[in-house]
Design a protein around this motif. Structure first.
Motif, PDB file in Angstrom:
ATOM      1  N   PRO A 190       0.847  -1.204   0.000  1.00  0.00           N
ATOM      2  CA  PRO A 190       0.000   0.000   0.000  1.00  0.00           C
ATOM      3  C   PRO A 190       0.880   1.250   0.000  1.00  0.00           C
ATOM      4  O   PRO A 190       1.954   1.263   0.607  1.00  0.00           O
ATOM      5  N   LYS A 191       0.401   2.309  -0.645  1.00  0.00           N
ATOM      6  CA  LYS A 191       1.199   3.533  -0.720  1.00  0.00           C
ATOM      7  C   LYS A 191       1.528   4.083   0.672  1.00  0.00           C
ATOM      8  O   LYS A 191       2.591   4.655   0.881  1.00  0.00           O
ATOM      9  N   THR A 192       0.588   3.850   1.594  1.00  0.00           N
ATOM     10  CA  THR A 192       0.837   4.332   2.965  1.00  0.00           C
ATOM     11  C   THR A 192       1.910   3.507   3.676  1.00  0.00           C
ATOM     12  O   THR A 192       2.396   3.902   4.743  1.00  0.00           O
ATOM     13  N   TYR A 194       4.884   2.407   2.130  1.00  0.00           N
ATOM     14  CA  TYR A 194       6.184   2.417   1.441  1.00  0.00           C
ATOM     15  C   TYR A 194       7.353   2.521   2.435  1.00  0.00           C
ATOM     16  O   TYR A 194       8.347   1.797   2.337  1.00  0.00           O
ATOM     17  N   LEU A 215      10.964  -0.302  -6.931  1.00  0.00           N
ATOM     18  CA  LEU A 215       9.559  -0.006  -7.258  1.00  0.00           C
ATOM     19  C   LEU A 215       9.406  -0.117  -8.775  1.00  0.00           C
ATOM     20  O   LEU A 215      10.014   0.643  -9.534  1.00  0.00           O
ATOM     21  N   GLU A 218       3.228   1.614 -10.036  1.00  0.00           N
ATOM     22  CA  GLU A 218       2.253   1.952  -9.002  1.00  0.00           C
ATOM     23  C   GLU A 218       0.945   2.427  -9.621  1.00  0.00           C
ATOM     24  O   GLU A 218       0.936   2.983 -10.727  1.00  0.00           O
ATOM     25  N   ASP A 219      -0.141   2.149  -8.913  1.00  0.00           N
ATOM     26  CA  ASP A 219      -1.450   2.679  -9.312  1.00  0.00           C
ATOM     27  C   ASP A 219      -1.925   3.630  -8.224  1.00  0.00           C
ATOM     28  O   ASP A 219      -1.110   4.131  -7.441  1.00  0.00           O
ATOM     29  N   HIS A 220      -3.236   3.894  -8.149  1.00  0.00           N
ATOM     30  CA  HIS A 220      -3.738   4.871  -7.173  1.00  0.00           C
ATOM     31  C   HIS A 220      -3.478   4.451  -5.732  1.00  0.00           C
ATOM     32  O   HIS A 220      -3.267   5.290  -4.860  1.00  0.00           O
ATOM     33  N   ASP A 221      -3.522   3.139  -5.485  1.00  0.00           N
ATOM     34  CA  ASP A 221      -3.501   2.667  -4.101  1.00  0.00           C
ATOM     35  C   ASP A 221      -2.195   2.020  -3.662  1.00  0.00           C
ATOM     36  O   ASP A 221      -1.846   2.065  -2.484  1.00  0.00           O
ATOM     37  N   SER A 222      -1.494   1.383  -4.598  1.00  0.00           N
ATOM     38  CA  SER A 222      -0.376   0.515  -4.211  1.00  0.00           C
ATOM     39  C   SER A 222       0.794   0.652  -5.165  1.00  0.00           C
ATOM     40  O   SER A 222       0.682   1.224  -6.254  1.00  0.00           O
ATOM     41  N   GLY A 223       1.905   0.058  -4.723  1.00  0.00           N
ATOM     42  CA  GLY A 223       3.089  -0.040  -5.575  1.00  0.00           C
ATOM     43  C   GLY A 223       3.506  -1.499  -5.693  1.00  0.00           C
ATOM     44  O   GLY A 223       3.268  -2.307  -4.794  1.00  0.00           O
TER      45      GLY A 223
END
Length: 389
Positions: A190-192, A194, A215, A218-223
Motif C-alpha cells: 500500500p502507498k501508505t 512504502y 519499485l 504503481e497505481d492509485h492505491d499501491s506499488g
C-alpha cells in the motif's frame, strides 16, 4: 414524430371520396396530421371462418415480428457501441429510411405473391422472421462470447495490482533468472506502507538480499516492488509479508506465456472489430452487414403484416365486396387528442358502440389484442425502435 396511425374507412361512392373527406377533416383547415394513401393490393379474401381465425393469429404474429425488429435494431446499437450516431443510418428498409418506406409503401409481389391465400402469406412471413430470430440468437451468442472473453482479458490487464496481469508491467531485467539458489518475488505494498517496506523488507526473513528491492509500478492505491531472496526462504518470507500487510504476488517470469496472453488479447480485439466496423476506413464487417440486411427484411415483413391486418379487419368490419380506403396518418404531436376526436366524429356512424368499449374489458369473441378500439380500423406503426439507455 415517428409514430403513424394506419387506419381504414369504407369507400363511399369511390375510395377517393373517402380519402378527400378525411383530408378535409384533418389537414385542410387544422393541420392535425400529415396523410398518405396506403396501397394494399387485391388480396384473396377466403371464407369468414378463415378471416376470423387470421385476425387472432396475425395479432400475435404482429407482436412477434415487432419484437424481432426491435431486437435486431437494439443489437445493432449494442454492437456499434462507440458509434451510436451511425446506428440510425444503418436502420433502413429496402435502402431507404423507415419513414420514407412506410409513407411510400408498395406491396412486395415477389416476396409475398398475392395469388397465395392470406394464411399462406402470413405463414411465409412467420417462417421468414422466425429464421431471422434464430439466426440472431446464434450470432449474438458467438459475438457475446468473443466480447466476454475480451472483457475478461481487459479486466485482468486493468484491475488492482493485487489481481491484474503483470505481463505488461514487468521486464526481463527486473528478475534474477536461471539461478539455482536465488529468486525474485513481486510484492504489492500500500502507498501508505512504502516507508515501512523500505525499513523492514530485508528483515522479514533470513536470506533476503540486501538493497535488492525496486519499485516497478504503481497505481492509485499501491506499488509493485521486486525483492530478491534465497529460494529456501520463500514460505517464511510470504508468511511474514502477509503479517505486515504486504501481499506477495504468485508470479513467475515466463516470456512465452506472457507473449501468448498479449497475442490472445490482440487476436480477440481484432476479431471483435472485424465483426462490425474496421476504422478508419469504415468498411462494414460481417455482423453489421447481417444486421443491416435482416433488419430491413424484418421491418418490411412487419409493415406487410400491418397491411394484412388492415385488409382482414376491414373486410370483417365493412363486409363484401371489398371496398375500403387504407390511410396512413402522421399525427402532429401537439394535436393528437384533437385528431382522435375529429376521427371519432368523422366515423362514429360506423360503430356506435366503439366509443364505450374499453380496451381493458374482456369481451368474449372480440379480440382487442390490448389495442384501443375505434369505429374505424386502426393500427399503430412506431418507427422509433431504439431504447438508448
Amino acid at each position: 414524430m415517428t409514430e403513424f396511425w394506419l387506419i381504414s374507412a369504407p369507400g363511399e361512392k369511390t375510395c377517393q371520396q373517402t380519402w378527400d373527406k378525411m383530408m378535409v377533416a384533418t389537414t385542410h383547415s387544422n393541420n392535425l396530421s400529415t396523410n398518405h394513401k396506403f396501397n394494399i393490393p387485391d388480396l384473396k379474401v377466403g371464407t369468414l371462418d378463415v378471416l376470423v381465425g387470421l385476425s387472432d393469429e396475425m395479432a400475435k404474429l404482429d407482436s412477434f415480428v415487432e419484437g424481432v425488429v426491435k431486437k435486431v435494431a437494439q443489437y445493432m446499437a449494442d454492437v456499434l457501441e462507440d458509434s451510436r450516431d451511425k446506428v440510425q443510418e444503418n436502420l433502413l428498409a429496402n435502402g431507404v429510411d423507415l419513414v420514407t418506406y412506410v409513407t411510400r409503401f408498395q406491396w412486395d409481389m415477389a416476396k409475398y405473391p398475392i395469388k397465395q391465400s392470406l394464411k399462406n402469406i402470413s405463414e411465409i412471413i412467420s417462417k421468414q422472421v422466425a429464421q431471422i430470430d434464430n439466426d440472431l440468437k446464434a450470432r449474438a451468442s458467438a459475438y457475446n462470447n468473443l466480447k466476454g472473453n475480451l472483457q475478461n482479458l481487459e479486466r485482468k490487464n486493468a484491475g488492482s495490482l493485487l489481481t491484474r496481469s503483470l505481463a505488461d508491467i514487468v521486464k526481463k531485467e527486473d528478475f534474477v533468472l536461471d539461478s539455482e539458489y536465488l529468486i525474485t518475488m513481486l510484492v504489492v505494498v500500500p502507498k501508505t506502507g512504502y516507508a515501512d517496506w523500505q525499513k523492514c523488507y530485508e528483515t522479514l526473513s533470513e536470506m533476503v538480499v540486501p538493497r535488492s528491492t525496486n519499485l516497478l509500478f504503481e497505481d492509485h492505491d499501491s506499488g509493485l516492488f521486486s525483492v530478491t531472496l534465497f529460494r529456501k526462504a520463500i514460505d517464511d518470507f510470504r508468511h511474514k509479508a502477509r503479517e505486515n500487510k504486504f501481499t506477495v504476488r504468485d508470479f513467475q517470469y515466463n516470456e512465452q506465456e506472457m507473449n501468448a496472453d498479449k497475442e490472445e488479447m490482440t487476436r480477440l480485439s481484432t476479431d471483435k472489430k472485424k465483426q462490425f466496423v474496421l476504422f478508419p476506413c469504415m468498411c462494414i464487417g460481417p455482423l453489421v452487414r447481417w444486421l443491416k440486411v435482416n433488419f430491413s427484411e424484418a421491418f418490411i415483413a412487419w409493415v406487410h403484416i400491418k397491411a394484412l391486418r388492415v385488409f382482414v379487419e376491414s373486410v370483417l368490419r365493412y363486409g363484401l365486396p371489398v371496398n375500403f380506403q387504407a390511410m396512413l396518418l402522421q399525427p402532429n404531436k401537439k394535436n393528437i387528442k384533437k385528431l382522435r376526436e375529429v376521427l371519432s366524429e368523422l366515423y362514429k356512424h360506423l360503430d356506435s358502440s366503439a366509443s364505450i368499449i374499453d380496451a381493458t374489458m374482456d369481451i368474449p369473441g372480440l379480440n382487442l389484442s390490448q389495442q384501443e378500439y375505434y369505429p374505424y380500423v386502426y393500427y399503430k406503426i412506431d418507427c422509433n425502435l431504439l431504447d438508448f439507455k
